[in-house]
Design a protein around this motif. Structure first.
Motif, PDB file in Angstrom:
ATOM      1  N   ILE A  32       0.855  -1.189   0.000  1.00 39.93           N
ATOM      2  CA  ILE A  32       0.000   0.000   0.000  1.00 39.93           C
ATOM      3  C   ILE A  32       0.888   1.235   0.000  1.00 39.93           C
ATOM      4  O   ILE A  32       0.682   2.159  -0.773  1.00 39.93           O
ATOM      5  N   ALA A  33       1.863   1.244   0.891  1.00 39.23           N
ATOM      6  CA  ALA A  33       2.782   2.385   1.006  1.00 39.23           C
ATOM      7  C   ALA A  33       4.074   1.912   1.662  1.00 39.23           C
ATOM      8  O   ALA A  33       4.064   0.996   2.482  1.00 39.23           O
ATOM      9  N   GLU A  34       5.167   2.559   1.290  1.00 39.28           N
ATOM     10  CA  GLU A  34       6.467   2.294   1.900  1.00 39.28           C
ATOM     11  C   GLU A  34       7.107   3.635   2.222  1.00 39.28           C
ATOM     12  O   GLU A  34       7.229   4.489   1.347  1.00 39.28           O
ATOM     13  N   ASN A  35       7.470   3.807   3.495  1.00 41.46           N
ATOM     14  CA  ASN A  35       8.032   5.082   3.927  1.00 41.46           C
ATOM     15  C   ASN A  35       9.271   4.854   4.778  1.00 41.46           C
ATOM     16  O   ASN A  35       9.293   3.959   5.621  1.00 41.46           O
ATOM     17  N   TYR A  36      10.269   5.697   4.534  1.00 39.08           N
ATOM     18  CA  TYR A  36      11.453   5.707   5.387  1.00 39.08           C
ATOM     19  C   TYR A  36      11.319   6.885   6.332  1.00 39.08           C
ATOM     20  O   TYR A  36      11.063   8.019   5.908  1.00 39.08           O
TER      21      TYR A  36
END
Length: 128
Positions: A32-36
């Motif tokens: 769905i989403a990938e965040n650092y």
């Protein structure tokens, strides 16, 4: 007022890339989403389950290990419903995931089995 369903389960992994590959490529979950998050030196990967639920996969520098096997206090395991435990277990074994022998739930008569994610988190397959 009542609870409707589980929205998400959060998992902290030791090797982000290895766990990301496991949950997306082997388990087939969609991103769905990938965040650092630079302030935490941490990734957060949101993965979609077919029923609308989610798994949130986190990485943190040097997380403590799980205290012991499923009988430790706290969350025991995460279970996924599948149409056929045998077919899914056969698939997991074909891609190198070790799966316990299939058992029958003494109360429901339904097949189930366990396997582990890359960090040893116990996961269950339970037949619908």
């Amino acid at each position: 007022m009542q609870l409707k369903r589980i929205h998400h389960v959060a998992i902290i992994c030791s090797d982000y890339e290895k766990s990301k590959d496991f949950y997306t490529k082997i388990m087939g979950l969609n991103v769905i989403a990938e965040n650092y998050r630079e302030a935490r030196d941490s990734y957060k990967l949101d993965l979609a389950l077919p029923d609308g639920g989610q798994i949130e996969l986190f990485s943190f520098p040097n997380p403590p290990a799980r205290p012991s096997r499923p009988e430790a206090q706290g969350l025991r395991h995460l279970a996924f419903t599948v149409d056929s435990v045998k077919e899914y277990a056969d698939y997991l074994e074909s891609v190198g995931v070790e799966v316990e022998p299939i058992r029958i739930d003494e109360f429901t008569g339904k097949p189930f089995t366990f396997f582990n994610d890359p960090d040893g988190l116990p996961l269950e397959l339970y037949q619908a």
